[in-house]
Scaffold this motif. Structure first.
Motif, PDB file in Angstrom:
ATOM      1  N   UNK A  70       0.841  -1.201   0.000  1.00  0.00           N
ATOM      2  CA  UNK A  70       0.000   0.000   0.000  1.00  0.00           C
ATOM      3  C   UNK A  70       0.869   1.242   0.000  1.00  0.00           C
ATOM      4  N   UNK A  71       0.226   2.389  -0.174  1.00  0.00           N
ATOM      5  CA  UNK A  71       0.888   3.659   0.072  1.00  0.00           C
ATOM      6  C   UNK A  71       1.259   3.694   1.552  1.00  0.00           C
ATOM      7  N   UNK A  72       2.370   4.287   1.879  1.00  0.00           N
ATOM      8  CA  UNK A  72       2.770   4.401   3.277  1.00  0.00           C
ATOM      9  C   UNK A  72       1.926   5.402   4.041  1.00  0.00           C
ATOM     10  N   UNK A  77      -1.806   7.397   4.071  1.00  0.00           N
ATOM     11  CA  UNK A  77      -3.169   7.407   3.532  1.00  0.00           C
ATOM     12  C   UNK A  77      -3.487   8.732   2.851  1.00  0.00           C
ATOM     13  N   UNK A  78      -2.931   9.840   3.351  1.00  0.00           N
ATOM     14  CA  UNK A  78      -3.212  11.136   2.721  1.00  0.00           C
ATOM     15  C   UNK A  78      -2.629  11.195   1.305  1.00  0.00           C
ATOM     16  N   UNK A  79      -1.491  10.542   1.068  1.00  0.00           N
ATOM     17  CA  UNK A  79      -0.936  10.477  -0.288  1.00  0.00           C
ATOM     18  C   UNK A  79      -1.837   9.633  -1.186  1.00  0.00           C
ATOM     19  N   UNK A  80      -2.368   8.544  -0.644  1.00  0.00           N
ATOM     20  CA  UNK A  80      -3.263   7.683  -1.411  1.00  0.00           C
ATOM     21  C   UNK A  80      -4.505   8.459  -1.851  1.00  0.00           C
ATOM     22  N   UNK A  81      -5.058   9.283  -0.973  1.00  0.00           N
ATOM     23  CA  UNK A  81      -6.272  10.052  -1.286  1.00  0.00           C
ATOM     24  C   UNK A  81      -6.026  11.063  -2.399  1.00  0.00           C
ATOM     25  N   UNK A  82      -4.786  11.530  -2.534  1.00  0.00           N
ATOM     26  CA  UNK A  82      -4.455  12.521  -3.553  1.00  0.00           C
ATOM     27  C   UNK A  82      -4.159  11.894  -4.910  1.00  0.00           C
ATOM     28  N   UNK A  83      -3.988  10.597  -4.958  1.00  0.00           N
ATOM     29  CA  UNK A  83      -3.539   9.895  -6.162  1.00  0.00           C
ATOM     30  C   UNK A  83      -4.731   9.268  -6.881  1.00  0.00           C
ATOM     31  N   UNK A  84      -4.948   9.650  -8.144  1.00  0.00           N
ATOM     32  CA  UNK A  84      -6.006   9.065  -8.964  1.00  0.00           C
ATOM     33  C   UNK A  84      -5.347   8.513 -10.229  1.00  0.00           C
ATOM     34  N   UNK A  85      -5.294   7.203 -10.346  1.00  0.00           N
ATOM     35  CA  UNK A  85      -4.680   6.574 -11.512  1.00  0.00           C
ATOM     36  C   UNK A  85      -5.653   6.593 -12.692  1.00  0.00           C
ATOM     37  N   UNK A  86      -5.136   6.923 -13.870  1.00  0.00           N
ATOM     38  CA  UNK A  86      -5.949   6.901 -15.084  1.00  0.00           C
ATOM     39  C   UNK A  86      -5.519   5.781 -16.020  1.00  0.00           C
ATOM     40  N   UNK A  87      -4.348   5.196 -15.779  1.00  0.00           N
ATOM     41  CA  UNK A  87      -3.869   4.063 -16.575  1.00  0.00           C
ATOM     42  C   UNK A  87      -2.796   3.329 -15.784  1.00  0.00           C
ATOM     43  N   UNK A  88      -2.680   2.015 -16.012  1.00  0.00           N
ATOM     44  CA  UNK A  88      -1.652   1.188 -15.381  1.00  0.00           C
ATOM     45  C   UNK A  88      -0.949   0.366 -16.443  1.00  0.00           C
ATOM     46  N   UNK A  89       0.347   0.187 -16.291  1.00  0.00           N
ATOM     47  CA  UNK A  89       1.120  -0.671 -17.187  1.00  0.00           C
ATOM     48  C   UNK A  89       2.354  -1.162 -16.440  1.00  0.00           C
ATOM     49  N   UNK A  90       2.871  -2.294 -16.856  1.00  0.00           N
ATOM     50  CA  UNK A  90       4.083  -2.846 -16.251  1.00  0.00           C
ATOM     51  C   UNK A  90       5.223  -2.784 -17.255  1.00  0.00           C
ATOM     52  N   UNK A  91       6.378  -2.375 -16.769  1.00  0.00           N
ATOM     53  CA  UNK A  91       7.623  -2.456 -17.518  1.00  0.00           C
ATOM     54  C   UNK A  91       8.527  -3.395 -16.729  1.00  0.00           C
ATOM     55  N   UNK A  92       9.701  -3.719 -17.258  1.00  0.00           N
ATOM     56  CA  UNK A  92      10.594  -4.639 -16.551  1.00  0.00           C
ATOM     57  C   UNK A  92      10.936  -4.191 -15.149  1.00  0.00           C
TER      58      UNK A  92
END
Length: 139
Positions: free
Chosen positions: A112-114, A116-131
């Protein structure tokens, strides 16, 4: 939204009882050709409180693995919106209305985010994996 919904699982009910149907939506463009799976393809489905990883080549070899999201993340960040699996099939990233969580299939642990206040500010619009790890595009 993100794809069509379908009946994934129906639990048996005794006579006179309600039946529970679990629905899942496909994650468009989120399937993996993993060489570690001998060329098999993994498809990811988003469902309430879980991610369903459907893997295998032939219909006879298909298997569905239900990965339950931790309540501490799922409840305040519902609904689950984005899911991505690493190419080697070892890790999973999931994002709800806010924040992001990472799952290690080998250990079965979530990260998780360390704060919670940082988590609340973060809104992901896309996810992808690189190496090197997961990439999240945020707004």
């Amino acid at each position: 939204g993100g794809g069509g919904a379908g009946d994934v699982e129906a639990r048996r009910a005794k006579k006179g009882r309600l039946r529970e149907f679990l629905f899942a939506a496909a994650c468009p463009r989120h399937h993996v050709d993993a060489s570690t799976r001998r060329g098999a393809r993994a498809h990811l489905l988003r469902a309430a409180g879980r991610v369903i990883v459907v893997a295998g080549g032939d219909e006879d070899e298909r298997a569905a693995r239900h990965v339950m999201l931790p309540d501490a993340y799922a409840a305040p960040n519902w609904p689950l919106r984005l899911v991505a699996e690493s190419a080697d099939g070892r890790d999973l990233a999931a994002a709800g209305s806010r924040g992001l969580v990472l799952h290690d299939f080998k250990t079965g642990k979530w990260r998780f985010f360390g704060d919670v206040s940082h988590e609340r500010e973060f809104v992901a619009t896309a996810l992808a994996w690189l190496e090197g790890g997961v990439i999240a595009v945020c707004a």
